[in-house]
Each structure stands twice: as C-alpha cells, then as structure tokens.
Design a protein around this motif. Structure first.
Motif, PDB file in Angstrom:
ATOM      1  N   LEU A   1       1.732   1.776  -3.466  1.00 21.07           N
ATOM      2  CA  LEU A   1       0.412   2.289  -4.275  1.00 21.07           C
ATOM      3  C   LEU A   1       0.313   3.863  -3.888  1.00 21.07           C
ATOM      4  O   LEU A   1       0.104   4.639  -4.735  1.00 21.07           O
ATOM      5  CB  LEU A   1      -0.507   1.643  -3.933  1.00 21.07           C
ATOM      6  CG  LEU A   1      -0.803  -0.056  -4.318  1.00 21.07           C
ATOM      7  CD1 LEU A   1      -2.133  -0.449  -4.066  1.00 21.07           C
ATOM      8  CD2 LEU A   1      -0.679  -0.100  -5.757  1.00 21.07           C
TER       9      LEU A   1
ATOM     10  N   GLU B   1      -7.888  -5.784   0.925  1.00 29.28           N
ATOM     11  CA  GLU B   1      -6.956  -4.852   0.591  1.00 29.28           C
ATOM     12  C   GLU B   1      -5.696  -5.122   0.454  1.00 29.28           C
ATOM     13  O   GLU B   1      -5.005  -4.880  -0.580  1.00 29.28           O
ATOM     14  CB  GLU B   1      -7.120  -3.644   1.420  1.00 29.28           C
ATOM     15  CG  GLU B   1      -8.534  -2.881   1.545  1.00 29.28           C
ATOM     16  CD  GLU B   1      -8.699  -1.607   2.447  1.00 29.28           C
ATOM     17  OE1 GLU B   1      -9.760  -1.247   2.727  1.00 29.28           O
ATOM     18  OE2 GLU B   1      -7.732  -1.565   3.259  1.00 29.28           O
TER      19      GLU B   1
ATOM     20  N   LYS C   1       0.930  -1.112  -0.124  1.00 35.76           N
ATOM     21  CA  LYS C   1       0.069   0.044   0.075  1.00 35.76           C
ATOM     22  C   LYS C   1       0.825   1.366  -0.121  1.00 35.76           C
ATOM     23  O   LYS C   1       0.521   2.189  -0.562  1.00 35.76           O
ATOM     24  CB  LYS C   1      -0.979  -0.048   1.175  1.00 35.76           C
ATOM     25  CG  LYS C   1      -2.022  -0.641   1.126  1.00 35.76           C
ATOM     26  CD  LYS C   1      -2.846  -0.791   2.295  1.00 35.76           C
ATOM     27  CE  LYS C   1      -4.192  -1.373   2.083  1.00 35.76           C
ATOM     28  NZ  LYS C   1      -5.166  -1.511   3.168  1.00 35.76           N
TER      29      LYS C   1
ATOM     30  N   ALA D   1      -3.412  -4.981  -3.053  1.00 37.92           N
ATOM     31  CA  ALA D   1      -2.463  -4.217  -3.085  1.00 37.92           C
ATOM     32  C   ALA D   1      -1.110  -5.070  -3.613  1.00 37.92           C
ATOM     33  O   ALA D   1      -0.493  -4.513  -4.236  1.00 37.92           O
ATOM     34  CB  ALA D   1      -2.147  -3.778  -1.599  1.00 37.92           C
TER      35      ALA D   1
END
Lengths: 367, 367, 367, 367
Positions: A145, A339, A142, A343
């Motif tokens: 990202l 999530e 994450k 990711a």
C-alpha cells in the motif's frame, strides 16, 4: 477444520496455538520486487505484542519474527513468504484447570463440541495470540500500500462510554498514548476507567475506527465481493468484534435519502468529487475516491478474574475464577490487527481490479 | 469483473441485468435427493417481487422462475441447478438520461471508472433486481435447512426512528402487514411516515433483524471463516447495508465482561445451555446452540425524485430529478433477501462442518 | 455435487443435462470492453454440433446460442456473461431402457452409487452434450487470445492406428475434411476404417494434438498451478480422455538429459530462443516462448450397438444392445472442445500473470 | 506468484527455497482426532531424502521434520498442521555461476522473465527439494487413507527402455531395491544403465506407476473435478512429469469400443464388478470400485555435467558444464512424491464426496 486461509490473490495462511512451539503465516501471491526486511514486520508486531500497554496481558513475549522464505537480497521473489514467531513465555500450567470446564464468553464449549478434542492451553488456536500472524501478513500488505501511496490508520474511538472528540482529530496523536486514542483528555479518562475495571476484576470494551486515504476509485468486485463485503468478512473474523459499520453506519437507518446521498460535483480542476462522505468512501460496492471509513465494536475481554458461573465437561454447575494473565481490554492491541486485516483486503482487491478492463490487459502484454 | 460467485461447497453463481433479457442463478454443490419444485422457489420470489407492498417500485414483473436443470422426477440430482427469470416490464427509455450523469448514492460513477463502460439501463448489474437471484438460491438453501429442522426468519425491526416493541414479539405476526413489521402499531406509524416521505419525493431507511433457531453447535470455521465472518461478507454484499451487528452488537462496547459474558449452566436434563444470549448465538466463531441473532442497517433508497446536485460524465455541475419507478424504502423487500443470504451461508457451513472430525468420516465410509 | 465451476479469475460455471430443457454457461470474470456478439459463439458451437460430420450422432440440434447478460452495445461490460442453448431433438424414450441397467464404459453405475438418483435420459449430466457449454465459454476466451495475437489450434493426429504425416503438416488443412485431420490421405484411410467400425456396430478412438503459438513467456504459477498442471486438470476433465502428454511426452522417459534438454541461444537480434522444443513450450511450469504442444488420447465411444454383457440395478446379469444415436468416434467433435479448455486455461493464467511483479502494479495504478 | 496452495477441503500450502533457511508446509482442513506423530512424517521423508539411493544427489540432508502446530496429546485437533524442515547442507557457492546464465531444461529463464528476480541458489523455489513439503503433507493424507483401509503404492515401472515384467508383479518387492523397481532382474539392468549414464555425465528418465486399492465407489466430482482431472493437475504439478495416463492410457486410441469397455457382472454374492479394468478404476470421472491405476513419464534430470550450449543473461552464447550434486535420475526419489500427491487428492475427494447426498447429511445431523 478449514478456515485459516484468507484472500484470493494475496493469500494468507496462518497457523499456531497460544502455547504451541510457534505461530506463523505463509503468504502466497506476493508480487516480486518489493523491498522487505524483518524490521518491516517487527515494528508492526511490536505494536500488538503483550506489554505494549499497561492494560494488556503481563505475558512476556519478544514476538521476534523470522522470515524463512520468499525474499532474496532484500527483495520479495514472488515465492511464498513464510514467517515464524516462536513462543517463549507460555505458562501452560495456568490453564490445566480450564481443561475441565467451559469458560463463559470463550470458544471452549463450541470447540470441544465441534472437534471432540481441545488444546485448552491458553485457548489453543482460539487465543488472541493468533492475531500476530495477521499482523505479520498485514505488514507485508502495508508495504505494498505504501508503495502505492495509500495511507491507512486505525485508532481507538471509544472505550466504554468515553469517546474521543472528533472536532480536533489529528492522526499524528494516535501514537501519543498507549491506548492509541488521539485525544489526551479522553485517554486519561479511559485510563481511570480501566484501572477501576481491573480493581473490580472486570474488563471493558470499545470501538475502533479505521480510515484509508488515497484509494483509487473502483476497488471491490460487484455483487458478493463488494469492498464492504470482503472487509465485512475480514473484520468480523477478528475474535471479539460484534459490530461493523461503514460511513454513517447504523445511523443511516434514521435519515432520508436526500440527507444521506452524497452529491457529486466537479471541482475547479474538473475532478469529480463528493460534497459529503456519508457513504464512507464506498458506492455500489466499490471505493469512490473519498476516504474509506468504518468502525468496529469490540466486546469486553471474556477472561475476567471475577467469580462466574459455568459448567464442567461432565455437566456439573460450578463457580470459577479464571487465572492467567489477561488483557482487561483488547481494543488498543487490536488497532494494529484491524489495520492488518484491512491492508490484506485492499491489496487483494487492488490486484483483482487490474483485470477489470481489456484495455489494461492489452497494454500489459504489449510491453 | 469477478464477484458474482458465492460459497465454498454450496456455490451460487448469479447473472443478469435489470433491463437485460433475463436474470438467473446456478447452484453448484446442492446434494442429490432433495424434493424441489418451481413452487418452492416462486413463493420466495413472490415475497420480494415489485408490487408486493405499496411502498415498493411500481415496476410490474411477474418474476416467474423456471428451473432449467438439476432436478429429475421432482428431486435434485446433485447436478447444477439453473434457474431463470425473464425480464418483462423494463422501461429502458426512463433511463436514457442517466447515461449522461452520475446519480448520487448509486454505482454509476464507480462502475464507469472501473470498467470504462456502463449498462445504465435500470442500473444494469447494480440494480436491486439482482437480488432476485439470491432469493431463488436462498429458497433452495431454505429447503435444506427445513429438512434439518432449522428455523430462520427475518423482519423489519425499525423504519427511520419507529421501532417495533420487543416486549410482545411474535414471529407469526411478521407477515401480518406488508412492511413485515411484527407490531401493528409500529407498522401503522411507519406507513404514515413513509407516505410523508413519498409526498416529499424522499426515501427512508431502516433495520432488519434475523433470527435462526435450532442450529447445531459448531457451525463456522476458525480464524477467517468464523460464522459471523462468513455472514459478514454475505450480509454486507446486500447493496444498501451500512452496518451489521451480532447479539448485543455495538452496545457491547459499553458493557463490562461480567455483564456481557453468558454464563453456562446444565439444565435438569444435563443439557448445557447459556443463561443469557448477549453473544447472539456465537462463541469462538461457531454457533453455540442459542438462537443466532443479528441486525442490518439499510440506508434510504438513493433514487429519489427530489432535486439533487450532481455532475455529468463531462464534468458539468447540474441539478437532476431522477425519474423511474423506485421504492421509497427497500427494507420490507430486503427481508427475504436477508433470509436468503443467511440460508446460503448456513448450508455451506453445515456442509463444511461435516468433515471436522475423523470419527464421522470413518462412520460415513463404513456404511 | 460440486465440480461444474472452473477457473480462478476467468471463472466458468456450466449447467444442464442432455435431455433437460436447456444447457448453459456463466462466465464470471470476463473483462469489460471486448467486442462480443452471438456469432462469435455460434461459429464455434457449429464446429462441434451433432451432424457436423458423418461419423457423429444423428441427433439433430441447431445448438443456437443466446447471450442473456454481460454485454451492452456489442461489448462486454465486466458483468457475468450468461449463455444458453435450448434442447430440441431429445428422444428420451430411446433411453427408458437404460434406467434399469448400467452401460459399460459409462457413468451410469458410479453416478447412481454416488448420488442415489440418476437422470438416465441421454446420460443426463454425464452426456458429451455438456461440452457445448465449454465450447461457448471457450469462444469468449478465444476472443481474448485473438486480441492478444495468440494463436491456438487443435486437430486430429490419429484415429486408431492411422496417423497424419507430420512431415508436411499445414494447419490450413485442418478444416479441409470433416475429421479435422490435416492429411488428406490419412483422412481417407480413417474414413474407411470408421465405416468398417460402424458396420461392425463398434467405435474407435484417436489422438488430438493442440498447438499454441505466440504465447508470452511466464504463463503458469509455480508448484501446483504450473502451466501443464492447470492444463492437466482442464484436459482430463474432457470425458473420454485417458492420456495427456506435453512436448515429447511419454517418449522422454527413454531419452537422456543431453538429448532432451533444449539448448538456449541468442539469435542475431539478441532474442533468446531454444534450438529445439522437446519441452513442448514449457520450462519450470511456465510458458517458455516456444510453441506450446500437447496431445490427448481419446478412448472409443462407449455407446456401441454391438451386444455387451452387463448387470441390472437389481444385480441380474444380462446382455444388452444399446439403442440411440451415438458417435462411432468422438475425436473430430472433441477438437473444438480441446481448444476451448485450452483457451480458458490460458486466459486465466494470462490474468494471473499480470500481478507477478510489483513494477507492473505500480505502473497500472500510476496512470 | 500464487500457485503454492493445493486442495479444496484438505488444503496444503507449501513454502521454501532449496538454499533458504527452511522449507515447510501448512495443512488447513485436516479433521480432528487422527493419531499423528513426527515419526509418521519422518518415515516418508526418509524415502525421498538425498542419499536414499546411490543414483541420487550427494547433498547431505537429514531432512528432520518438526510438527509445530495442530496436534495435542498425539492427536490432530482440527487446527492447521504446520511442519518444517531446516536446510543444512546447502553449498550456495556451487551455484554462484548459475546467476549469470540460463540452464537448459530448467526454470531459470522463465522464472527471471516472469518475476524479474531469481533466487538462483540451488534453483530456489523451482528445486526438486520443494517436493519434500508434498511428501510431508502426503504422509498426513496417507494416515487418513490407512484409517479408511485404502491402500496406495507407487513404483518404478521403467527406466529408459528397461521395464519391469508385469507377469509376476508383487508389491512387496517394491522396497527390495533402491530403485523401487519390483523386478530384481530389471533393477540390475537399470543400475548398469544408470552407471553408464553417470560415466557419460548424462542422466536418464523413466515411468512410475501408481495403484490404489479399496477405494469407495464415487470419488470425483462431475465435469471439471473428475477424479482423473484433479489427479491430472496434481501429477503434472510434479516438476519433471511430461505425460500422465490412466488405465490403458494412450493405447486406448488404438482399440475399439467393444474391446475397451469393461463389462459389468454381478458376482456370486450379488456384488457388482467389472470383468476387466481397461478404465483404470474410473468411470464417468468417478472411482468405480476397481483399482485406480495410472502412469507418469519423467524426463531425464536436466542438470548434467556434460557440456551444453546456452546463453547468458546478457545474451551471449556460451558452453557450460553444470556443477553441483545432482541426481542422474529422479524417478526412484519421485515414487514417494507421486504417492503423496495422490493421497492428498484422494483425501480431498473423499471429503467432498460426503455431501453428495442429502440422506447422509440428515443422518449426520440427527446424531
């Protein structure tokens, strides 16, 4: 057993059992130069840790993460990042009984047939506790990202037959309740439903939806490593998932091509866009510039206190009441796991995508 | 671009474009000593070849396969098996127009953005024609399954909202009609529906179900390579698939644990079995001895003759009518593709499973 | 058998037997936008094809390559590149005898023990003919290197005890004789030696050296995928290689640290360089900016006409005289194979290197 | 950076820096049912730990290993085995100086160029300390080999130009001295030589030989994963190795085919054997039933106290004297590392070999 390593370039290797000394994860292939501290990981772990909502297990674990390698002066160095979480509150005695029989809906039977030996304490490697390693690795993904301005979020779309209203969906409301259900009314109904389930010593299932915004066009490799295929593996690897669908999902089987195709158009700035997003952000196995959207169906937690029929290792038919501290629903705690897996997949495909074109390779080696 | 290689031990590498010289596949990791001839492959290819049903493309291809390596005196030798199918009836001129714009629902846009170059003739590598290589490799995998007495079959479960009646399902009826729909009445309704679609220059979607019987217990590797996870990748890698579900699938999100758990019991011979099969034959990511069951939702063919809005490469908004010979529905031809992908996955997991236990390794090296 | 697929990002899958219908190779992971035509491949194949020198087999093969996929209008498209060479001049009858016994120095015995079946015609998959697929894939890799201005060349350093003089080494002389020995005097002596070998129905070995210039610093991934490690696998995968050494190689075991360390210095333009290159261009498993240098020792061709002792499949001790058309030395034809394997490794590591650093990833996705 | 994961089925993932909190390794793919305790690992680590011989670094580390997962009641369960060793005696201050310049013969320069950041403390990830993770994983692999009665040992064959006499080689003498040199006279000469080296603030290189007995025939996969190729990668991945050779190695380039070929014969019991073993136990890339034999050349330790020339990060030419506690020779401590890498490779190939033949697959699934 193999199976605990995931990813081609951003490679995640997890280990650990529910009642062992610790659980952990090693990331091989994280680029150098990313600011990373323990707090980045901890805040994600805190979202899934037991006790984060009233409908989760009562097991008490601080789930404190330690970064053991791969960073220097607050930045990743390009070497493997090892993270560890020590187990604290494991009551293995709760499980001694399980050693003798196979719990319905669990891995006990298959695990023992395959390996001939089974660490029955808390489900061993098959425990949902294994997902904390995914969350830790996902936290690193994450970070990558976010540096690239890609936004990713998941939420509880439905619990049993109680679904959020899509009409006034607002992602800022996701964290407003412990069910991660961005619709206060639905969340209240779900709470009532879950309390009833618990009173009945039963459990409930639900659906999680995940949305990713601002993805570059072209993520996903053709044929076997399409975006939805790699996500398909990643999402179905989460224990209780029984269904996955992208965009309009199963309902597309009912539509016609003229309804389901998303027309392209050039906007006033000449940017090519889609008028609709039935495809869920994927065309030809690659991200198409629209938001990536998909849903996962979770089965009810198999560990219930209610009486169940099963069989012992010696083949005797018995009735059981499972003890221990179990979640009546795993969906809210699974949101952050969804999530995390997403990711990891996106980071891996972002990396793979960089060598699609000779032009960018030449550019890289010129500087 | 990577992405055209699938499988860890039974490794399949496909290549070829819709309007190129040929398409083909190489299998690396097929064991020696399996009887294999061209006819084994051809009969599977014939099930998917254009013209196999009235609702498929009118493109005429014999799709004759040639085995170029890996067999000797009618048996596999353990070396790579290379198979090739030459293209014959490609009308590339039908596609020259496509070069200038992006077809809705197709890979044109994403492919061009990613690679900067696009073989537009017949969709190039993104054509459904690519799946013939999967069917050829799947035919080899099926030979291995059949030697092990594992039975695998798929069929059309629904087209649009016309579904087969599950009540008197009989797998022998699958091949009784060209839609592979084992329910004569439903098949007739579907035919009427599809003819209407064609008259409207439109297309339809549907659902395929696949069942595998007699699987040994324990296939699937824990955590990231669970049986459903590897199948998840394999099935979502089929172009038009937008949803996949195992066992009771999405509906489990509505049930309670006490309903969804499959109780174990020991039968009169002491064999451990499940009373129900909500799980679709998978527990803890491994095959559990019950039939493996899953479904895939297919979107309607994106190539329709009906007028659509889109945009040119230069960003001009236009209306188009796609020419060429396209399937108004791909579901019937996809049945054999689903079987092929499933067979490949199962063979790979059957091989991986053999080294789960030291005991079997010792036994192997003793003899 | 697995084993015929090589490379992580630039992935090469080869297939085919010496006396089968054809041999071929599929490259998955070649970037789009590289100018590539059949001639690029053919000119490399011509360097290794039988008859390219008087000391090679007399088998007559044009070894004409056909590119079957992966290019469009003269450029790579990013899809798999499939290349094929049909076999023409195979005299399988020459080999019928081999079916019954095991040739010394060959794979006959091990192959049969492992697989239980053996395509004995021309050595089947174990034939040196397999290397033509490597050369074809290597030709594509070399195109990529040349675009990046990386220069790669190999040559015959010694045959038996006849070695080139390093003093006036000039790479332009490599192709001046059919032994690829850039020292006319040594080449003449070697020719005399080889003729004597042939008269004695015997064969000879030799050493190949390979040099790569203008490599960027940093190729090679730490720990298990160091530059020398990946090359180690690639080079030892060439059939007759019994030794590989980098830089000063085996002789370093005799030196002291003070002699073997290459001192750094900054030149007049501030560029950091090494005063010497004992390391052969590798430090810490990564290319260090100096020329990459290594050597491979090749054993004498095992197929000799001279009488040898061996055993039949039934365990009978016999004397044999191997028939067929064999190279009295394989070193000169192996030069281009060494280059091919090296080029594949370098391209793969060049690609992997691009995601070492977050900075370059950000830069890529900004544009 | 990727590169810290090795092996296809027996997959080893290492992590950790010289002066970080800990180093560790995760094994994914170890079969269930192997008796394994910490002592099995510790005894191997003790063979390489600092202070195990007078010519090693003076750094004091107990190198105590903890098994954190993958075993239950003294046996492996088939889940990932995680092992950790905490760092204790790291004097990072010794290294602060290194931050500013590049040590000759080290990874400093290349690491910084590739990643833009460098954990200079003790060499970070490039430290020889990384090899303890290999030794831990190798200890598990050795357990598997020993169950299969395969015997593996390595030893110091030469230090500088002092070589053991092969005439009365006895493997029981390997551990009789701290140099692992099974020839008392040579060992004494080597000690004198090394003391002289230390007095001169210099370092020495040497050669290790490794022998494996009782291997089944057929290990190694054709073409790219030949036994020598996989070993080639594994052995060259050990930091200071500059050359690897199998059997007669480099000297084969001087021989003739009639000399180098190993004749087969059937012994009195009908067992097929080789009269000689020039091939070092490998034919056609597979183990041939004779002892596997190979040698590795190690360069002298690059860290020497003697004055050396180098350059700072800012490009200033300087003279340096490296401080810290370094081994004047790494060969004796590398013996166990060579064994570890070899054991990992053999276990992986033993597993892969089990699916070469359909017959054994049928047999496995019948029982």
């Amino acid at each position: 057993m193999s199976g605990s390593i995931f990813g081609k370039l951003f490679t995640v290797s997890t280990w650990g059992e529910s009642h062992g000394k610790a659980l952990g994860v090693v990331i091989d292939g994280c680029p150098a130069g990313i600011a990373l501290c323990q707090e980045d990981i901890q805040k994600e772990l805190d979202r899934r840790k037991p006790g984060s909502n009233p409908f989760g297990t009562k097991r008490k674990e601080s789930d404190t993460v330690h970064i053991l390698s791969g960073t220097f002066e607050g930045k990743t160095t390009g070497t493997p990042i090892s993270m560890i979480v020590y187990n604290q509150d494991h009551h293995s005695s709760d499980y001694s009984e399980i050693a003798s029989y196979y719990r319905p809906g669990h891995a006990d039977f298959t695990f023992e047939k395959k390996y001939g030996i089974r660490d029955y304490r808390g489900g061993g490697r098959s425990s949902g506790r294994e997902t904390l390693c995914r969350v830790a690795a996902g936290a690193v993904a994450k970070k990558i990202l976010s540096v690239l301005h890609i936004e990713l979020f998941a939420y509880t779309k439905s619990i049993a037959n109680i679904s959020i209203s899509q009409n006034h969906f607002n992602k800022d409301n996701i964290t407003k309740n412990s069910l991660f259900m961005p619709d206060e009314k639905a969340a209240q109904q779900a709470e009532i439903y879950l309390k009833k389930c618990m009173a009945q010593q039963d459990s409930a299932g639900g659906v999680i939806e995940c949305i990713v915004e601002n993805l570059p066009v072209g993520l996903g490799e053709t044929v076997f490593y399409k975006l939805q295929a790699v996500l398909g593996q990643a999402l179905f690897s989460i224990g209780a998932v029984k269904g996955v669908e992208f965009g309009d999902g199963f309902s597309v089987s009912m539509t016609k091509g003229s309804e389901n195709n998303d027309a392209f158009f050039a906007d006033d700035f000449g940017k090519i866009q889609k008028k609709t997003n039935h495809s869920g952000g994927i065309l030809g196995g690659m991200s198409d510039g629209s938001p990536l959207i998909f849903r996962l169906a979770f089965k009810p937690t198999p560990s219930i206190h209610k009486t169940q029929h099963t069989v012992t290792k010696d083949g005797k038919n018995i009735d059981i009441n499972i003890k221990g501290r179990h979640d009546p629903i795993i969906v809210p705690r699974a949101v952050v796991v969804v999530e995390a897996m997403t990711a990891m997949v996106l980071v891996d495909l972002l990396f793979q995508n960089m060598i699609s074109n000779m032009e960018s390779i030449i550019k890289f080696y010129k500087t």
